[in-house]
Design a protein around this motif. Structure first.
Motif, PDB file in Angstrom:
ATOM      1  N   UNK A  17      -1.086 110.655 -47.096  1.00 40.10           N
ATOM      2  CA  UNK A  17      -0.227 109.750 -47.850  1.00 40.10           C
ATOM      3  C   UNK A  17      -0.284 108.419 -47.114  1.00 40.10           C
ATOM      4  N   UNK A  18      -0.198 107.331 -47.889  1.00 42.80           N
ATOM      5  CA  UNK A  18      -0.140 106.020 -47.245  1.00 42.80           C
ATOM      6  C   UNK A  18       0.693 105.067 -48.077  1.00 42.80           C
ATOM      7  N   UNK A  19       1.183 104.046 -47.400  1.00 50.87           N
ATOM      8  CA  UNK A  19       1.912 102.974 -48.069  1.00 50.87           C
ATOM      9  C   UNK A  19       1.548 101.668 -47.397  1.00 50.87           C
ATOM     10  N   UNK A  20       1.431 100.638 -48.203  1.00 55.46           N
ATOM     11  CA  UNK A  20       1.237  99.280 -47.704  1.00 55.46           C
ATOM     12  C   UNK A  20       2.397  98.457 -48.241  1.00 55.46           C
ATOM     13  N   UNK A  21       3.088  97.780 -47.331  1.00 56.18           N
ATOM     14  CA  UNK A  21       4.236  96.950 -47.716  1.00 56.18           C
ATOM     15  C   UNK A  21       4.160  95.624 -46.979  1.00 56.18           C
ATOM     16  N   UNK A  22       4.802  94.627 -47.541  1.00 45.03           N
ATOM     17  CA  UNK A  22       4.962  93.370 -46.823  1.00 45.03           C
ATOM     18  C   UNK A  22       6.081  93.553 -45.813  1.00 45.03           C
ATOM     19  N   UNK A  23       6.139  92.676 -44.838  1.00 44.09           N
ATOM     20  CA  UNK A  23       7.160  92.813 -43.791  1.00 44.09           C
ATOM     21  C   UNK A  23       8.572  92.614 -44.316  1.00 44.09           C
ATOM     22  N   UNK A  73      -5.881  92.366 -43.812  1.00 49.50           N
ATOM     23  CA  UNK A  73      -6.830  91.944 -44.843  1.00 49.50           C
ATOM     24  C   UNK A  73      -7.422  90.574 -44.546  1.00 49.50           C
ATOM     25  N   UNK A  74      -7.231  90.106 -43.333  1.00 51.33           N
ATOM     26  CA  UNK A  74      -7.824  88.849 -42.909  1.00 51.33           C
ATOM     27  C   UNK A  74      -6.974  87.648 -43.252  1.00 51.33           C
ATOM     28  N   UNK A  75      -7.307  86.524 -42.629  1.00 50.45           N
ATOM     29  CA  UNK A  75      -6.578  85.292 -42.934  1.00 50.45           C
ATOM     30  C   UNK A  75      -6.990  84.759 -44.305  1.00 50.45           C
ATOM     31  N   UNK A 131      -3.851  90.257 -50.456  1.00 48.77           N
ATOM     32  CA  UNK A 131      -3.008  90.373 -49.263  1.00 48.77           C
ATOM     33  C   UNK A 131      -3.536  89.558 -48.078  1.00 48.77           C
ATOM     34  N   UNK A 132      -4.609  88.804 -48.285  1.00 46.22           N
ATOM     35  CA  UNK A 132      -5.120  87.955 -47.211  1.00 46.22           C
ATOM     36  C   UNK A 132      -4.032  86.970 -46.790  1.00 46.22           C
ATOM     37  N   UNK A 133      -3.878  86.808 -45.498  1.00 48.34           N
ATOM     38  CA  UNK A 133      -2.870  85.888 -44.978  1.00 48.34           C
ATOM     39  C   UNK A 133      -1.489  86.488 -44.824  1.00 48.34           C
ATOM     40  N   UNK A 134      -1.329  87.759 -45.187  1.00 46.84           N
ATOM     41  CA  UNK A 134      -0.028  88.423 -45.084  1.00 46.84           C
ATOM     42  C   UNK A 134      -0.030  89.480 -43.989  1.00 46.84           C
ATOM     43  N   UNK A 135       1.027  89.482 -43.172  1.00 44.92           N
ATOM     44  CA  UNK A 135       1.254  90.601 -42.271  1.00 44.92           C
ATOM     45  C   UNK A 135       1.729  91.761 -43.138  1.00 44.92           C
ATOM     46  N   UNK A 136       1.324  92.978 -42.779  1.00 47.07           N
ATOM     47  CA  UNK A 136       1.710  94.136 -43.581  1.00 47.07           C
ATOM     48  C   UNK A 136       2.254  95.253 -42.699  1.00 47.07           C
TER      49      UNK A 136
END
Length: 148
Positions: A17-23, A73-75, A131-136
């Protein structure tokens, strides 16, 4: 053959299972409320940076990591946003900001672009990963590991 004490290594088939969220807590995608996914390490199912966080984990383990943009996802690269003539798009296509469009590359691959802005003459399309440029926050729970 599932090794219950195995750690994730390259080429393993991993069910998780996985999840990706913004901070700020905004969930981008998650499998925790659905069936787990199975992927093979090293095949591009996950970005290389996300995959690296899985190595060494064992079945039953769960972890949550904050990844800075350059390690996720990189800058964001402004040079990946281009103005294109509006005539490059079908005349019946209803273009609007945030519309995701699939483009064919010269190699025959598909590349997604997001309309950022437009006027009567041109359309600005962004080819950065959304999502480039975002901390996750990347959360995973390992269900099983199969080493073929």
């Amino acid at each position: 053959m599932t090794e219950q004490l195995a750690e994730i290594t390259s080429s393993d088939e991993v069910t998780l299972h996985f999840a990706i969220a913004l901070c700020d807590g905004t969930v981008i995608t998650t499998t925790f409320d659905d069936d787990p996914v199975t992927l093979t390490m090293g095949t591009g199912n996950l970005t290389e940076n996300l995959e690296k966080t899985l190595y060494g984990l064992k079945p039953g383990e769960k972890q949550s990591l904050i990844l800075e943009a350059e390690n996720a996802f990189g800058p964001r690269d402004e040079e990946k946003a281009y103005f294109m003539p509006r005539s490059s798009f079908p005349s019946d296509m209803e273009l609007e900001p945030e519309l995701v469009i699939s483009f064919a590359t010269p190699a025959g691959d598909e590349l997604a672009g997001i309309v950022q802005e437009l006027d009567e003459a041109q359309v600005k399309v962004d080819f950065n990963h959304p999502l480039a440029g975002h901390d996750i926050v990347f959360t995973v729970q390992i269900i099983s590991i199969n080493n073929p």
